[in-house]
Design a protein around this motif. Structure first.
Motif, PDB file in Angstrom:
ATOM      1  N   ASN A 150       0.808  -1.230   0.000  1.00 53.88           N
ATOM      2  CA  ASN A 150       0.000   0.000   0.000  1.00 53.88           C
ATOM      3  C   ASN A 150       0.838   1.277   0.000  1.00 53.88           C
ATOM      4  O   ASN A 150       0.295   2.384   0.061  1.00 53.88           O
ATOM      5  N   GLY A 151       2.157   1.144  -0.051  1.00 48.40           N
ATOM      6  CA  GLY A 151       3.018   2.310  -0.177  1.00 48.40           C
ATOM      7  C   GLY A 151       3.273   3.085   1.102  1.00 48.40           C
ATOM      8  O   GLY A 151       3.977   4.105   1.085  1.00 48.40           O
ATOM      9  N   TYR A 152       2.744   2.610   2.222  1.00 39.12           N
ATOM     10  CA  TYR A 152       2.893   3.368   3.473  1.00 39.12           C
ATOM     11  C   TYR A 152       4.359   3.539   3.854  1.00 39.12           C
ATOM     12  O   TYR A 152       4.802   4.642   4.205  1.00 39.12           O
ATOM     13  N   LEU A 153       5.130   2.480   3.808  1.00 40.07           N
ATOM     14  CA  LEU A 153       6.525   2.558   4.232  1.00 40.07           C
ATOM     15  C   LEU A 153       7.361   3.438   3.301  1.00 40.07           C
ATOM     16  O   LEU A 153       8.297   4.116   3.745  1.00 40.07           O
ATOM     17  N   LEU A 154       7.012   3.455   2.021  1.00 40.76           N
ATOM     18  CA  LEU A 154       7.738   4.301   1.079  1.00 40.76           C
ATOM     19  C   LEU A 154       7.523   5.780   1.379  1.00 40.76           C
ATOM     20  O   LEU A 154       8.419   6.607   1.191  1.00 40.76           O
ATOM     21  N   HIS A 155       6.325   6.114   1.858  1.00 45.64           N
ATOM     22  CA  HIS A 155       6.007   7.509   2.153  1.00 45.64           C
ATOM     23  C   HIS A 155       6.298   7.872   3.611  1.00 45.64           C
ATOM     24  O   HIS A 155       6.220   9.047   3.980  1.00 45.64           O
ATOM     25  N   ASN A 156       6.612   6.882   4.421  1.00 50.89           N
ATOM     26  CA  ASN A 156       6.908   7.117   5.835  1.00 50.89           C
ATOM     27  C   ASN A 156       8.156   6.320   6.211  1.00 50.89           C
ATOM     28  O   ASN A 156       8.108   5.417   7.041  1.00 50.89           O
ATOM     29  N   ARG A 157       9.258   6.683   5.600  1.00 51.94           N
ATOM     30  CA  ARG A 157      10.466   5.878   5.752  1.00 51.94           C
ATOM     31  C   ARG A 157      11.024   5.915   7.173  1.00 51.94           C
ATOM     32  O   ARG A 157      11.768   5.029   7.572  1.00 51.94           O
ATOM     33  N   VAL A 158      10.668   6.957   7.921  1.00 56.21           N
ATOM     34  CA  VAL A 158      11.100   6.997   9.315  1.00 56.21           C
ATOM     35  C   VAL A 158      10.521   5.819  10.086  1.00 56.21           C
ATOM     36  O   VAL A 158      11.158   5.280  10.993  1.00 56.21           O
ATOM     37  N   GLN A 159       9.311   5.390   9.716  1.00 58.81           N
ATOM     38  CA  GLN A 159       8.703   4.224  10.375  1.00 58.81           C
ATOM     39  C   GLN A 159       9.483   2.959  10.024  1.00 58.81           C
ATOM     40  O   GLN A 159       9.622   2.061  10.858  1.00 58.81           O
ATOM     41  N   TYR A 160       9.984   2.912   8.810  1.00 60.01           N
ATOM     42  CA  TYR A 160      10.810   1.751   8.440  1.00 60.01           C
ATOM     43  C   TYR A 160      12.092   1.723   9.270  1.00 60.01           C
ATOM     44  O   TYR A 160      12.489   0.680   9.782  1.00 60.01           O
ATOM     45  N   ILE A 161      12.739   2.885   9.413  1.00 62.82           N
ATOM     46  CA  ILE A 161      13.981   2.942  10.199  1.00 62.82           C
ATOM     47  C   ILE A 161      13.723   2.549  11.646  1.00 62.82           C
ATOM     48  O   ILE A 161      14.453   1.753  12.232  1.00 62.82           O
ATOM     49  N   ASN A 162      12.655   3.109  12.239  1.00 61.40           N
ATOM     50  CA  ASN A 162      12.380   2.857  13.655  1.00 61.40           C
ATOM     51  C   ASN A 162      11.948   1.421  13.924  1.00 61.40           C
ATOM     52  O   ASN A 162      12.029   0.945  15.063  1.00 61.40           O
ATOM     53  N   ASN A 163      11.459   0.729  12.897  1.00 59.23           N
ATOM     54  CA  ASN A 163      10.941  -0.634  13.091  1.00 59.23           C
ATOM     55  C   ASN A 163      11.615  -1.626  12.145  1.00 59.23           C
ATOM     56  O   ASN A 163      11.035  -2.656  11.817  1.00 59.23           O
ATOM     57  N   ARG A 164      12.847  -1.321  11.741  1.00 54.99           N
ATOM     58  CA  ARG A 164      13.528  -2.125  10.720  1.00 54.99           C
ATOM     59  C   ARG A 164      13.645  -3.595  11.130  1.00 54.99           C
ATOM     60  O   ARG A 164      13.326  -4.492  10.355  1.00 54.99           O
TER      61      ARG A 164
END
Length: 340
Positions: free
Chosen positions: A93-107
Motif C-alpha cells: 500500500n506504499g505506506y513505508l515508502l512515504h513514511n520511511r522513518v517508520q521503516y527505520i524505527n521498526n527495521r
C-alpha cells in the motif's frame, strides 16, 4: 555546540512524532546535564519548542519542560529498493515508502516479519500472542506494533491469528454442535449445580427442555458492551438459541433486558419453566428486600404475557414491593428432580 555534534538533534531527526515527552528525551540522552545543554541549544534555534502548559520537572538548577514540540525536518535517506526488498505484502500500500522513518524505527521488526511471510503460510490459525511468539520469540511483539501493522495493511487474517475474546465466560458444553441450546445462569450456584448434574449424570434436559450446555453469566458482567457477542463468536455453531435464567427482581429482569439490547441479533429468551418453578416454590415464603435502591422498575410489557395471570400478579407484586426472589431457590435437589 553546533547541531551537527548535537546527538539529540540526530535522534530527533528520525523521531516518529511531532511531540516528545521528557522521559523519552532522557532515554535518548541519559546524562541530565548534557541533555539540558542540548535541549537549551535546540530550543534557542527554534528546533525544540517547550510545551509550556506541560510545566517543568521541578529541577531547581536546570528545569526542563515535561513535553516539547519537534520542529526538525526528517532527513531519512533510505533507498526505495531496501523497502521493496521486503515481502510484497509489507510494501503493497506504499505506506513505508512515504513514511520511511517508520521503516527505520521498526527495521528489525519488519525484516523479521518479512522473512516469516516469505517462508511460512498461515494455514494454522492461532491467537495473536501465540503467533507473535512463533514469529519473534516474544508473545507481545505484535501487540507493540499493531498501529504500524494497520497502517501497512496487515491484518490478523494475513498473519493467521485471531483475537482471543476480551471477556470469556465460564461454560460447560460437553459436545459442540452446529445447532445448540445453551442456558445462561445469572448466578454461580445454579450454574455449578446444572453443570455438575450434566457432567456427573449425563443429563441433557431441564424441565423437559433439551440443553446442550450451561453458561455462567456473572451477574451484570454479561451486559457489558460487546462482552457476550465476543464470547459467542468462538462457539463454532451455525445457530445457537440462548435461554436466560436469573433472579425474579428488578435487577434480574433489568440484566436480561440489557443483555438482549447489548447482544442484539442473538436469539435470547427467558427460560420460562425455571421462572414458573421459582414462583411456585416461593408462594408461602417471606421474600427478602432487594438490594437494588434505584427505584426503577424495568419495562415488563413483553415479559409478563409469557406467564399465567396469577404468575403475572405475583411478579408484579415482587417488583412493586422491591423484593428479591433469588434463583438459588432452585436448589440442587430441585434441579436433580427436574433434570433428565
Amino acid at each position: 555546540m553546533s547541531k551537527v555534534r548535537n546527538k539529540l538533534y540526530e535522534a530527533l531527526q528520525v523521531f516518529p512524532r511531532k511531540r516528545i515527552g521528557l522521559e523519552e528525551l532522557i532515554r535518548l540522552c541519559p546524562d541530565y546535564d548534557q541533555l539540558s545543554e542540548q535541549i537549551t541549544e535546540l530550543a534557542g534555534q527554534g528546533l525544540l519548542v517547550p510545551v509550556k502548559s506541560s510545566k517543568t520537572n521541578g529541577n531547581i538548577k536546570k528545569p526542563l519542560f515535561m513535553r516539547y514540540s519537534i520542529c526538525i525536518e526528517n532527513s531519512v535517506k533510505i533507498p526505495p529498493n531496501e523497502i521493496y526488498a521486503l515481502h510484497p505484502r509489507l510494501s503493497a500500500n506504499g505506506y513505508l515508502l512515504h513514511n520511511r522513518v517508520q521503516y527505520i524505527n521498526n527495521r528489525s521488526f519488519l525484516c523479521r516479519l518479512s522473512e516469516w511471510l516469505t517462508h511460512n503460510d498461515c494455514s494454522d490459525m492461532m491467537s495473536r500472542r501465540e503467533r507473535s511468539f512463533s514469529i519473534f520469540g516474544d508473545e507481545k511483539e505484535l501487540d507493540n506494533h499493531l498501529r504500524l501493522l494497520e497502517s501497512i495493511g496487515i491484518s490478523g487474517e494475513t498473519l493467521g491469528y485471531y483475537e482471543t475474546p476480551e471477556h470469556c465466560f465460564s461454560d460447560y458444553i460437553p459436545i459442540r454442535k452446529k445447532q445448540m441450546t445453551l442456558l445462561i445462569c445469572e448466578n454461580k450456584d445454579i450454574w455449578f449445580n446444572i453443570r455438575r448434574l450434566m457432567y456427573e449424570s449425563g443429563v441433557c434436559s431441564l424441565f423437559d427442555i433439551p440443553l446442550d450446555g450451561v453458561i455462567f453469566g456473572q451477574g451484570n458482567d454479561i451486559t457489558g458492551n460487546g462482552k457476550f457477542l465476543s464470547y459467542t463468536q468462538f462457539l463454532g455453531a451455525d445457530k445457537v438459541n440462548f435461554l436466560y435464567c436469573g433472579d425474579i427482581d428488578r435487577a434480574g429482569f433489568d440484566i436480561f433486558l440489557r443483555l438482549c439490547k447489548a447482544a442484539e441479533g442473538l436469539n435470547i429468551e427467558l427460560f420460562i419453566p425455571a421462572y414458573k418453578k421459582m414462583l411456585e416454590l416461593s408462594r408461602n415464603i417471606q421474600l427478602p428486600d432487594s438490594e437494588d435502591k434505584r427505584c426503577i422498575i424495568p419495562e415488563m410489557s413483553e415479559i409478563l404475557p409469557m406467564f399465567q395471570s396469577d404468575e403475572q400478579e405475583q411478579i408484579t407484586q415482587i417488583l412493586r414491593d422491591n423484593k428479591r426472589l433469588p434463583q438459588e431457590i432452585l436448589s440442587y435437589p430441585v434441579l436433580a428432580d427436574h433434570m433428565r
